[in-house]
Motif scaffolding. Sequence first.
Motif, PDB file in Angstrom:
ATOM      1  N   GLU A 198     -58.839 -22.989 -72.304  1.00 29.00           N
ATOM      2  CA  GLU A 198     -59.355 -22.853 -70.915  1.00 29.00           C
ATOM      3  C   GLU A 198     -58.585 -23.648 -70.101  1.00 29.00           C
ATOM      4  N   GLU A 199     -58.299 -23.415 -68.827  1.00 27.47           N
ATOM      5  CA  GLU A 199     -57.573 -23.673 -67.974  1.00 27.47           C
ATOM      6  C   GLU A 199     -58.333 -23.736 -66.434  1.00 27.47           C
ATOM      7  N   LEU A 200     -58.425 -24.990 -65.906  1.00 34.92           N
ATOM      8  CA  LEU A 200     -58.657 -25.112 -64.255  1.00 34.92           C
ATOM      9  C   LEU A 200     -57.545 -25.659 -63.574  1.00 34.92           C
ATOM     10  N   ARG A 201     -57.163 -24.807 -62.461  1.00 36.28           N
ATOM     11  CA  ARG A 201     -55.976 -25.185 -61.765  1.00 36.28           C
ATOM     12  C   ARG A 201     -56.644 -25.154 -60.172  1.00 36.28           C
ATOM     13  N   GLN A 202     -56.288 -26.323 -59.681  1.00 35.01           N
ATOM     14  CA  GLN A 202     -56.680 -26.474 -58.061  1.00 35.01           C
ATOM     15  C   GLN A 202     -55.344 -26.689 -57.264  1.00 35.01           C
ATOM     16  N   TYR A 203     -54.721 -25.891 -56.457  1.00 32.00           N
ATOM     17  CA  TYR A 203     -53.461 -26.157 -55.610  1.00 32.00           C
ATOM     18  C   TYR A 203     -53.897 -26.328 -54.276  1.00 32.00           C
ATOM     19  N   LEU A 204     -53.136 -27.488 -53.665  1.00 30.76           N
ATOM     20  CA  LEU A 204     -53.612 -27.709 -52.272  1.00 30.76           C
ATOM     21  C   LEU A 204     -52.329 -26.845 -51.372  1.00 30.76           C
ATOM     22  N   LEU A 205     -52.910 -26.049 -50.643  1.00 32.92           N
ATOM     23  CA  LEU A 205     -52.034 -25.130 -49.873  1.00 32.92           C
ATOM     24  C   LEU A 205     -51.478 -25.852 -48.276  1.00 32.92           C
ATOM     25  N   PRO A 206     -50.443 -25.163 -47.868  1.00 30.86           N
ATOM     26  CA  PRO A 206     -50.098 -25.783 -46.675  1.00 30.86           C
ATOM     27  C   PRO A 206     -51.026 -26.152 -45.478  1.00 30.86           C
ATOM     28  N   ASN A 207     -52.310 -25.207 -45.534  1.00 26.04           N
ATOM     29  CA  ASN A 207     -53.310 -25.274 -44.695  1.00 26.04           C
ATOM     30  C   ASN A 207     -54.265 -26.150 -44.940  1.00 26.04           C
ATOM     31  N   ASN A 208     -54.045 -26.969 -45.842  1.00 24.38           N
ATOM     32  CA  ASN A 208     -54.926 -28.050 -46.447  1.00 24.38           C
ATOM     33  C   ASN A 208     -56.095 -27.489 -47.269  1.00 24.38           C
ATOM     34  N   SER A 209     -56.225 -26.330 -47.455  1.00 30.15           N
ATOM     35  CA  SER A 209     -57.434 -25.854 -48.281  1.00 30.15           C
ATOM     36  C   SER A 209     -56.942 -25.617 -49.857  1.00 30.15           C
ATOM     37  N   TRP A 210     -58.021 -25.841 -50.664  1.00 34.61           N
ATOM     38  CA  TRP A 210     -57.769 -25.986 -52.082  1.00 34.61           C
ATOM     39  C   TRP A 210     -57.988 -24.563 -52.850  1.00 34.61           C
ATOM     40  N   HIS A 211     -57.077 -23.963 -53.353  1.00 33.95           N
ATOM     41  CA  HIS A 211     -56.908 -22.588 -54.070  1.00 33.95           C
ATOM     42  C   HIS A 211     -57.305 -22.806 -55.560  1.00 33.95           C
ATOM     43  N   LYS A 212     -58.436 -22.238 -56.173  1.00 33.31           N
ATOM     44  CA  LYS A 212     -58.971 -22.535 -57.354  1.00 33.31           C
ATOM     45  C   LYS A 212     -58.619 -21.284 -58.207  1.00 33.31           C
ATOM     46  N   ILE A 213     -58.353 -21.634 -59.600  1.00 35.27           N
ATOM     47  CA  ILE A 213     -58.030 -20.616 -60.386  1.00 35.27           C
ATOM     48  C   ILE A 213     -58.533 -21.246 -61.712  1.00 35.27           C
ATOM     49  N   GLU A 214     -59.471 -20.275 -62.332  1.00 34.81           N
ATOM     50  CA  GLU A 214     -59.974 -20.687 -63.600  1.00 34.81           C
ATOM     51  C   GLU A 214     -59.511 -19.352 -64.497  1.00 34.81           C
ATOM     52  N   GLN A 215     -59.112 -19.920 -65.919  1.00 36.50           N
ATOM     53  CA  GLN A 215     -58.660 -19.059 -66.936  1.00 36.50           C
ATOM     54  C   GLN A 215     -59.252 -19.328 -68.107  1.00 36.50           C
ATOM     55  N   GLN A 216     -59.646 -18.246 -68.853  1.00 38.49           N
ATOM     56  CA  GLN A 216     -60.238 -17.986 -69.968  1.00 38.49           C
ATOM     57  C   GLN A 216     -59.501 -17.166 -71.094  1.00 38.49           C
ATOM     58  N   SER A 217     -59.160 -17.804 -72.388  1.00 37.04           N
ATOM     59  CA  SER A 217     -58.290 -17.028 -73.202  1.00 37.04           C
ATOM     60  C   SER A 217     -58.875 -15.936 -73.765  1.00 37.04           C
ATOM     61  N   LEU A 218     -58.480 -14.710 -73.858  1.00 34.34           N
ATOM     62  CA  LEU A 218     -58.990 -13.490 -74.627  1.00 34.34           C
ATOM     63  C   LEU A 218     -58.107 -13.272 -75.900  1.00 34.34           C
ATOM     64  N   LEU A 219     -56.973 -13.722 -76.259  1.00 34.44           N
ATOM     65  CA  LEU A 219     -56.262 -13.436 -77.335  1.00 34.44           C
ATOM     66  C   LEU A 219     -55.049 -14.743 -77.096  1.00 34.44           C
ATOM     67  N   MET A 220     -54.796 -15.224 -78.468  1.00 35.55           N
ATOM     68  CA  MET A 220     -53.686 -16.103 -78.693  1.00 35.55           C
ATOM     69  C   MET A 220     -53.491 -15.966 -80.095  1.00 35.55           C
ATOM     70  N   ARG A 221     -52.139 -15.702 -80.146  1.00 28.85           N
ATOM     71  CA  ARG A 221     -51.753 -15.320 -81.367  1.00 28.85           C
ATOM     72  C   ARG A 221     -50.151 -16.004 -81.629  1.00 28.85           C
ATOM     73  N   THR A 222     -49.880 -16.666 -82.649  1.00 29.87           N
ATOM     74  CA  THR A 222     -48.673 -17.272 -82.939  1.00 29.87           C
ATOM     75  C   THR A 222     -48.118 -16.922 -84.466  1.00 29.87           C
ATOM     76  N   LEU A 223     -46.813 -16.657 -84.453  1.00 32.21           N
ATOM     77  CA  LEU A 223     -46.425 -16.242 -85.707  1.00 32.21           C
ATOM     78  C   LEU A 223     -44.938 -16.849 -86.007  1.00 32.21           C
ATOM     79  N   SER A 224     -44.661 -17.722 -86.531  1.00 29.46           N
ATOM     80  CA  SER A 224     -43.428 -18.407 -86.465  1.00 29.46           C
ATOM     81  C   SER A 224     -42.826 -18.454 -87.819  1.00 29.46           C
ATOM     82  N   ALA A 225     -41.427 -18.549 -88.061  1.00 31.07           N
ATOM     83  CA  ALA A 225     -40.617 -18.963 -89.516  1.00 31.07           C
ATOM     84  C   ALA A 225     -39.506 -19.721 -89.305  1.00 31.07           C
TER      85      ALA A 225
END
Length: 770
Positions: free
Chosen positions: A272-299
């Motif tokens: 889960e990730e929460l991002r908040q960016y301060l834009l040049p107009n001094n407003s905060w832009h908010k992004i919330e992310q929730q994973s649906l799939l995470m797959r790792t395979l390495s050798a």
Amino acid sequence: MKTVSIILLSTLYSICLQAADIQGVVTDSSNTPIVGVNITIRTLEGTQVMEGTQSLSNGTFILKGVNPGNYTLVCTHIGYADYIAEVQVNKEASLSLGTLIMSPQSVQLKEVMVSIPRNVFTADKQAIYPSKQQTETSGGGLDLLQKLPIPLLDINPFNRTIGSLDPSGGVAILINDIPADANEVAVLDPKQIRYVEVVRKPGMRYGDQLAMAINIVLKQARNGISLGMNTTNSILFKRGNNNIFATYIRDKSQFSINQNEDYQNYSRQEAEELRQYLLPNNSWHKIEQQSLLMRTLSATHGTTLKYNFTQPNNFVFQVQGYITSHRTPKLKKSFLVRETGKSDYIYHTHNRDEYNSNALNLYFKKYLPNKQVLMFNAVGTSINSDYDYRYNQEDNGFQTSYGVEGKKSSVIGEARYSKDFEWGSLTSGIHSFYEHTKNHYTSSASNEGKMINISSKVYVQLDGRWGKFSGSANLAIEDQYYKQQSDRYHKQMFSPSGKLNYAINQRLSLEYDFNLASRLPALSSMNNAAYQIDQWERRVGNSGLKPFNHIEHSLTLAYYTQKCYAMLQGTYAYNKNAIMPTLTRTEEENEHVFFDNGVGNQRDFKQLVLTAYLRYALFQNKLVLSGTGSYIHYHADSELYNNRRGFFFGNLGVESYLGKLYLSANIRSRYNALHAESIWYNEYASSLSAMYKWKNYQLGLVWEQPLQSTGTNSSVITTNNVVRKMLYQRNLEAGNHILLTFSWRWDHGLKSKAQDIELDNKDTNAGILK
């Protein structure tokens, strides 16, 4: 071992009512005193060490407070055959042994196995002789190394990792003075390990940025062959570390091959990730992310071939080849996103990472008269990298991609001279490094980065002893040159370091360490490259990075008995113009705003670490309790932030030896850290393990994160004047995780030569931006 049996009676009375002193002088056949001989008094069966000491610069030694009785005297020193004598101590009488003459190593003597670990401290190192129960309950070198009393050494034999809890730096691992990695240590036969040397703050002889050097000394090799395997695998095959090995020894030659196969296979990960960016107009832009799939395979596949030819006390020649390949065919993620001013959408990322490395290591060591040694080493390395990143957004079809094909070649050379004196030793040398890197980047615009890096260092190191004082002084002069297109730097640096140890008594010592060193930028950070991660963030290199100075002071108080080992350490480090991560806002000409992940030289980074270590053995070493506690305070300062945070960290361990069965339990708190504008909150760890050894077979079960059905979790919080980010990750398959370990070996003769190489100049840095 041939036993020299002498019974010496005392004629001098001591002031003690019961105990007596044993004294003598140790020399070689030419009557030259031998300094640093490890001298112990044991029971007649040789199964228990009663007292121990070390010979001084004039060869003399005194064993104080020995109770009346019959004992076995054992004298050991590298390069000499062990000296064993039977001595009788009378009541209220001191015993003078006169001169004890030790023979060269070529005289074959009988080995003595001790029942408790013998820990011998010399002027510049600590020598640990494993006990019989430690050896008999270990299936490999990593198992045994984990059981030894080495403060601040962090070993996980199941994950094949060796690290340091000392903030001064990392750990150099050597086998008979040859640098080795965890896979090589894992396949060692514990019965062939004679003792382990620990050198703290080892100076320049073993490499840069090291807190300690661990040298595993094996028993002398004979003609023969060794075959075996060492495996650790999840019962659900979520991860594994596997080795097969073979060694053939004939006269003065040794040939060995070691193949390792490691893998990871996780499909139940969440983020889960929460991002908040301060834009040049001094407003905060908010992004919330929730994973649906995470797959790792390495050798990872690795092959090591080594040929060694040794002429004892004359020269050592060795050629060693490495072939390593790494593949990450599946690293996929899908996220559901809620973003300010937009409808919910889904995006997907896919990473592909391939890495191939070939290296050839040539080494020659020549022994000269008067305890002089010359060493030459040359290493050539070729690394090919292929990395791809793809991002695809479902709602509007936005996509971005990035790729890099990297080719790097390097040559490392070193020449070193050393000489031993009665008062210590002198080491001097020159180390040179040349590398050429060519990376081809493809994204919205192609870019090709060519880098040349040349570094040369001349150094000298003095190690000495005087009475209860010992220490070392190091001095290096470095010349560093770097070029990438029009960006370049050329810098000369002066790097002194040193340590001073005072032996308050045989059990208590105090040591001060100082180090001033130049830290180079990571090659991957200096690429003239940038690529877009998503609609808001990019990753950028910085070709303008400059080396920075690292200044460190530490004070250590150590106390040791056969039952108790305690250490207190305080370390303060100051890094001026330290290279630290930055997350900055960039406005393009088309008014598009990006937030760039990069690195830069900041004002400074300070760190204060207070550490306590305690190990206590009970019931004749059948039960061992150990623990480490630390307080770490960070201060990161730049134009964008001024962050101060302090964290506590601790771990506890319990070991039990029940015949051929070995049981252990470990728990550690979260290891939290502040670096620049980010705070890392890592998962606490716990495990229960049981190992049973029968003849040349060992079978074990490890229960990681017991009763933790929710898996492991960690988080990263990043905050500055334009960004606020919080990333929370979970690995559901890491909780209640059971590993099965198995080792087997067949030996005819011993595995390793007594003389080998002493340093590792192998290059493993690919130098690409990911």
